[in-house]
Design an enzyme around this catalytic site. Structure first.
Site, mmCIF file in Angstrom:
data_model
loop_
_atom_site.group_PDB
_atom_site.id
_atom_site.type_symbol
_atom_site.label_atom_id
_atom_site.label_comp_id
_atom_site.label_asym_id
_atom_site.label_seq_id
_atom_site.Cartn_x
_atom_site.Cartn_y
_atom_site.Cartn_z
ATOM 1 N N GLY A 211 -4.228 -4.697 -4.016
ATOM 2 C CA GLY A 211 -5.288 -3.738 -4.309
ATOM 3 C C GLY A 211 -4.610 -2.465 -4.744
ATOM 4 O O GLY A 211 -4.151 -1.691 -3.920
ATOM 5 N N HIS A 212 -4.461 -2.281 -6.038
ATOM 6 C CA HIS A 212 -3.761 -1.104 -6.550
ATOM 7 C C HIS A 212 -4.788 -0.028 -6.900
ATOM 8 O O HIS A 212 -5.519 -0.142 -7.870
ATOM 9 C CB HIS A 212 -2.891 -1.489 -7.745
ATOM 10 C CG HIS A 212 -1.750 -2.382 -7.345
ATOM 11 N ND1 HIS A 212 -0.943 -3.026 -8.230
ATOM 12 C CD2 HIS A 212 -1.286 -2.719 -6.112
ATOM 13 C CE1 HIS A 212 -0.024 -3.733 -7.573
ATOM 14 N NE2 HIS A 212 -0.220 -3.571 -6.282
ATOM 15 N N LYS B 270 2.321 1.998 -5.156
ATOM 16 C CA LYS B 270 3.028 1.489 -6.340
ATOM 17 C C LYS B 270 2.203 1.628 -7.611
ATOM 18 O O LYS B 270 2.729 1.971 -8.674
ATOM 19 C CB LYS B 270 3.367 0.001 -6.161
ATOM 20 C CG LYS B 270 4.299 -0.305 -5.022
ATOM 21 C CD LYS B 270 4.478 -1.802 -4.842
ATOM 22 C CE LYS B 270 3.241 -2.517 -4.323
ATOM 23 N NZ LYS B 270 2.828 -2.136 -2.959
ATOM 24 N N GLN C 187 2.301 -5.958 -2.878
ATOM 25 C CA GLN C 187 2.684 -6.014 -1.460
ATOM 26 C C GLN C 187 4.030 -5.287 -1.284
ATOM 27 O O GLN C 187 4.370 -4.468 -2.111
ATOM 28 C CB GLN C 187 2.745 -7.463 -0.949
ATOM 29 C CG GLN C 187 1.403 -8.167 -0.916
ATOM 30 C CD GLN C 187 1.011 -8.773 -2.254
ATOM 31 O OE1 GLN C 187 1.796 -9.419 -2.898
ATOM 32 N NE2 GLN C 187 -0.224 -8.577 -2.673
ATOM 33 N N ASP D 265 0.806 -1.225 0.000
ATOM 34 C CA ASP D 265 0.000 0.000 0.000
ATOM 35 C C ASP D 265 0.839 1.274 0.000
ATOM 36 O O ASP D 265 0.414 2.297 0.521
ATOM 37 C CB ASP D 265 -0.975 0.012 1.198
ATOM 38 C CG ASP D 265 -1.803 -1.240 1.220
ATOM 39 O OD1 ASP D 265 -2.328 -1.598 0.160
ATOM 40 O OD2 ASP D 265 -1.909 -1.881 2.280
HETATM 41 P P1 IMP Z 1 -2.162 -12.892 2.050
HETATM 42 O O1 IMP Z 1 -1.250 -12.298 1.031
HETATM 43 O O2 IMP Z 1 -3.617 -12.696 1.723
HETATM 44 O O3 IMP Z 1 -1.832 -14.318 2.346
HETATM 45 O O4 IMP Z 1 -1.926 -12.106 3.426
HETATM 46 C C1 IMP Z 1 -0.695 -12.195 4.135
HETATM 47 C C2 IMP Z 1 -0.366 -10.856 4.782
HETATM 48 O O5 IMP Z 1 -0.045 -9.912 3.764
HETATM 49 C C3 IMP Z 1 -1.511 -10.209 5.572
HETATM 50 O O6 IMP Z 1 -0.946 -9.514 6.657
HETATM 51 C C4 IMP Z 1 -2.131 -9.247 4.592
HETATM 52 O O7 IMP Z 1 -2.799 -8.178 5.220
HETATM 53 C C5 IMP Z 1 -0.901 -8.768 3.858
HETATM 54 N N1 IMP Z 1 -1.180 -8.331 2.480
HETATM 55 C C6 IMP Z 1 -1.387 -9.108 1.401
HETATM 56 N N2 IMP Z 1 -1.576 -8.369 0.314
HETATM 57 C C7 IMP Z 1 -1.466 -7.096 0.687
HETATM 58 C C8 IMP Z 1 -1.536 -5.858 -0.019
HETATM 59 O O8 IMP Z 1 -1.703 -5.802 -1.239
HETATM 60 N N3 IMP Z 1 -1.374 -4.734 0.737
HETATM 61 C C9 IMP Z 1 -1.130 -4.775 2.054
HETATM 62 N N4 IMP Z 1 -1.045 -5.903 2.761
HETATM 63 C C10 IMP Z 1 -1.214 -7.060 2.077
HETATM 64 MG MG MG Z 2 -3.019 -1.997 -1.696
#
Ligand code: IMP
Ligand code: MG
Length: 397
Positions: A43-44, A19, A214, A16
């Site tokens: 989530g871009h 990017k 991420q 977040d």
């Molecule tokens: P997962 O990727 O859904 O398995 O989540 C693993 C961890 O990464 C959790 O703490 C999520 O909140 C975090 N996470 C996954 N994708 C994002 C993202 O795009 N932005 C922020 N945090 C993320």
């Molecule tokens: Mg995001």
């Protein structure tokens, strides 16, 4: 091989960082924008002509004519999410299917992968996005996953059902998920899209822009394990996820907020609480774009950032959301100490990004990290950003 340059946009924090906006700003300079890892956990968020658009699966180059949007082998792809997103983009008058190209080595996320995150308590402990990311990568590494390549096989649906049952029979007391019509429609969409060998398709272009999802601190190896995502969010993921050699890596654009946020569980040394946190959440609109959860907020952690800059070989920094901090009398940054007892430096705040105190903040960050702050984002819209240091020796303005 024509490919001589792959520039990369990476998140240096916990995701977040903004990017998507930087990728959108740079995309027109490249024939291809490529996602190399992650999936619809991303989530871009982009503001295009005042309209908010959130991309989960489609690369952030989609708003540019003549730019291919490539989903590389390192990605896990949910066909239902892709279908919904493609339809949403079509409703905006775009033609996403003309630009999307899929690497055959990307793996499918099945409904059962999402379901696994709810029937087992594993996802809860980490605070995942519940998009089936962990289970899909787990299957991939256990060598029972389903690569995109297989959607053309005559026994494709049998393979889907076999994997589905492999998991559902482990939880006999939980009502099994449906393999919905939306899933099969998503598969039909994939069958209409070009699916290519990544190692053959990408090298026909002279350059590409790799779009990270991420952030570094969520990398499966380099991050705060086990509170991480299941892929390589770092520079290593680019090479593996796109099958490209290290010699072609050009600029590594690292993106960081002027403060820090984290969604989900896990260590966060500079976290703030109470009113301070609420102020940042409100001002910065810090709510997860995929899950709607409020993001945890804190001060900029320069110790963590220095680690991220080093392991990724960042050549240029982009600072986002400094505008959110406008109006604070002072701003803190972590400069040392341990994770449990961080040491801070308190800097003078700023009322606007034109003030000297903001430029002093930028210089402080640069000096600490020993990397130039190249771009500065000044607000949520596509237009709200500028290049601070002129480029040297690249075709990117
Ligand atoms: P997962 O990727 O859904 O398995 O989540 C693993 C961890 O990464 C959790 O703490 C999520 O909140 C975090 N996470 C996954 N994708 C994002 C993202 O795009 N932005 C922020 N945090 C993320
Ligand atoms: Mg995001």
């Amino acid at each position: 091989m024509r490919l001589s340059r792959a520039d990369v946009v990476l998140g240096l924090q916990w995701g977040d960082e903004g990017k998507g906006k930087i990728v959108d700003a740079l995309a027109a300079h490249y024939p291809v924008v490529a996602r190399f890892q992650g999936g619809p956990n991303a989530g871009h968020t982009l503001y295009i002509n005042g309209q908010k658009v959130v991309l989960h699966q489609v690369p952030s180059g989609i708003f540019h004519e003549g730019v291919y949007c490539f989903i590389g082998d390192g990605v896990v792809l949910d066909p239902e999410v892709l279908l919904t997103e493609v339809r949403g983009l079509q409703a905006l008058g775009l033609s996403p299917t003309e630009k999307l190209v899929i690497g055959k080595g990307a793996h499918l996320i099945l409904p059962v992968h999402r379901w696994l995150e709810t029937v087992s308590a594993e996802g809860e402990k980490i605070g995942t996005t519940r998009r089936g990311i962990g289970p899909a990568y787990a299957d991939r590494y256990a060598r029972r996953g389903i690569p995109i390549e297989w959607i053309d096989a005559s026994d494709f649906s049998e393979r889907v059902y076999a994997l589905h049952e492999y998991h559902t029979k482990r939880f006999p007391h939980a009502p099994p998920p449906e393999i919905s019509a939306g899933f099969w429609e998503g598969i039909e969409l994939l069958r209409r899209l070009p699916r290519v060998s990544t190692s053959e398709w990408l090298p026909q272009f002279e350059s590409l822009l790799a779009e990270g999802s991420q952030g570094t601190m969520l990398d499966i190896y380099a991050g705060t394990y086990p509170y991480v995502t299941s892929s390589h969010t770092t520079i290593a993921g680019v090479l593996a996820g796109l099958s490209i050699p290290p010699q072609v890596i050009g600029e590594v654009f690292g993106v960081t907020k002027a403060y820090a946020t984290r969604v989900g569980e896990g260590p966060f040394p500079t976290e703030v609480f109470g009113e301070e946190a609420q102020w940042l959440q409100l001002r910065g609109n810090e709510r997860g774009s995929t899950t709607g959860r409020l993001r945890r907020c804190g001060w900029l952690d320069l110790v963590a950032l220095r680690y991220a800059v080093q392991i990724n070989g960042v050549t240029r920094l982009t600072l986002t959301k400094a505008d959110v901090l406008c109006g604070l009398p002072t701003v803190k940054v972590r400069v040392g100490g341990s994770d449990t007892a961080p040491q801070y430096e308190t800097l003078q705040g700023w009322q606007s990004l034109e003030e000297e105190s903001f430029h002093d903040f930028v210089k402080f960050v640069e000096n600490f990290l020993n990397v130039p702050v190249w771009g500065i984002s000044t607000g949520p819209s596509r237009e709200d950003w500028y290049v601070r240091t002129p480029s040297h020796g690249t075709h990117v303005s």
